[in-house]
Design an enzyme around this catalytic site. Structure first.
Site, PDB file in Angstrom:
ATOM      1  N   HIS A 104       3.566  -7.716  10.186  1.00  0.00           N
ATOM      2  CA  HIS A 104       3.722  -7.618   8.731  1.00  0.00           C
ATOM      3  C   HIS A 104       2.668  -6.694   8.127  1.00  0.00           C
ATOM      4  CE1 HIS A 104       4.538  -8.966   4.580  1.00  0.00           C
ATOM      5  NE2 HIS A 104       3.212  -8.930   4.437  1.00  0.00           N
ATOM      6  N   GLU A 105       1.427  -6.849   8.555  1.00  0.00           N
ATOM      7  CA  GLU A 105       0.372  -5.981   8.042  1.00  0.00           C
ATOM      8  C   GLU A 105       0.587  -4.540   8.479  1.00  0.00           C
ATOM      9  OE1 GLU A 105      -1.374  -7.112   5.744  1.00  0.00           O
ATOM     10  OE2 GLU A 105      -0.716  -9.173   6.101  1.00  0.00           O
ATOM     11  N   HIS A 108       2.771  -2.788   6.058  1.00  0.00           N
ATOM     12  CA  HIS A 108       2.090  -2.188   4.905  1.00  0.00           C
ATOM     13  C   HIS A 108       1.498  -0.828   5.265  1.00  0.00           C
ATOM     14  CE1 HIS A 108       2.686  -5.486   2.238  1.00  0.00           C
ATOM     15  NE2 HIS A 108       1.976  -6.345   2.955  1.00  0.00           N
ATOM     16  N   HIS A 112       2.441   2.764   3.584  1.00  0.00           N
ATOM     17  CA  HIS A 112       1.430   3.709   3.097  1.00  0.00           C
ATOM     18  C   HIS A 112       1.631   5.084   3.719  1.00  0.00           C
ATOM     19  CE1 HIS A 112      -3.115   4.753   2.618  1.00  0.00           C
ATOM     20  NE2 HIS A 112      -2.401   5.216   1.607  1.00  0.00           N
TER      21      HIS A 112
END
Length: 235
Positions: A104-105, A108, A112
């Site tokens: 999940h991270e 991100h 980006h």
């Protein structure tokens, strides 16, 4: 002006009660779900940190480092320093929960890297939302005490920025979870029967953002209700 009893009792608190209930449920849900699947080892046998680095490389991201941070469920991606920070249970964990959170991270970081518009918007309004959440209530209640509609209105406007931030956060978080599951599946880090448990972990985490958004909306409605009652009683 306010009735005397209002200094001791605020009847508008009932407006935020549904959000409080959902927030308690969401926190319990994420804790129990994470704890449950923290005990279920992933068949691939890799740690969260190893999977994170592989997902980043698979997406052509070589300038993001993966580090361990303190705490539990304190995982996050820092776009300013391009560091993906994972809690100990995720960084070194080999469970389905660890892999889901780590991926999940990474979602991100991928957002980006590709310039995902909602993430860019969220990063842009972070300073305004931070100021808004800090200044909103003091301005609003000082405005009511001083009978200043201007200050009270400014408080409402400041808090509206915090509400906007929560709205933008929802698609960002759900999109990161979708990218996480897709990355784990495509790379073979999870098997078919492991997909659903990973989704449960991520959906439980997403529910906390739904609760935060609902709380922000209802708090804004509460401020508007207080402002309306104040103006009515002041006539």
């Amino acid at each position: 002006m306010f009735p005397f009893g209002w200094y001791y009792y605020d009847p508008t608190w009932i407006i935020v009660l549904p959000a409080l209930i959902l927030a308690f449920y969401a926190q319990a849900k994420v804790s129990t779900t994470f704890e449950r699947y923290l005990r279920v080892p992933a068949r691939i046998g890799l740690t969260g940190a190893e999977v994170a680095r592989e997902i980043l490389r698979a997406n052509g991201i070589y300038d993001v480092t993966v580090e361990m941070t303190r705490g539990r469920l304190t995982d996050y991606y820092d776009p300013r320093s391009k560091v993906l920070r994972l809690s100990p249970e995720v960084y070194g964990g080999r469970s389905l929960a660890a892999l889901g959170v780590a991926a999940h991270e990474c979602g991100h970081a991928i957002q980006h890297n590709v310039g995902y518009a909602p993430l860019n918007l969220r990063n842009t309004i972070v300073p305004l939302a931070g100021i808004g959440s800090q200044m909103a209530f003091p301005l609003f209640f000082i405005g009511l005490l001083l009978s200043s509609d201007f200050l009270a209105t400014m408080g409402i406007l400041f808090f509206s920025a915090a509400v906007l931030f929560q709205f933008v956060t929802l698609p960002v978080e759900y999109n990161a979870s979708s990218r996480a599951v897709a990355a784990l599946e495509s790379a073979g880090f999870i098997s078919y029967d492991e997909v659903e448990p990973v989704k449960r972990v991520l959906n439980a985490a997403a529910l906390t953002y739904v609760a935060a958004t609902l709380m922000a909306i209802l708090q804004l409605l509460r401020l508007l209700a207080l402002f309306g009652i104040y103006n009515r009683d002041d006539r």
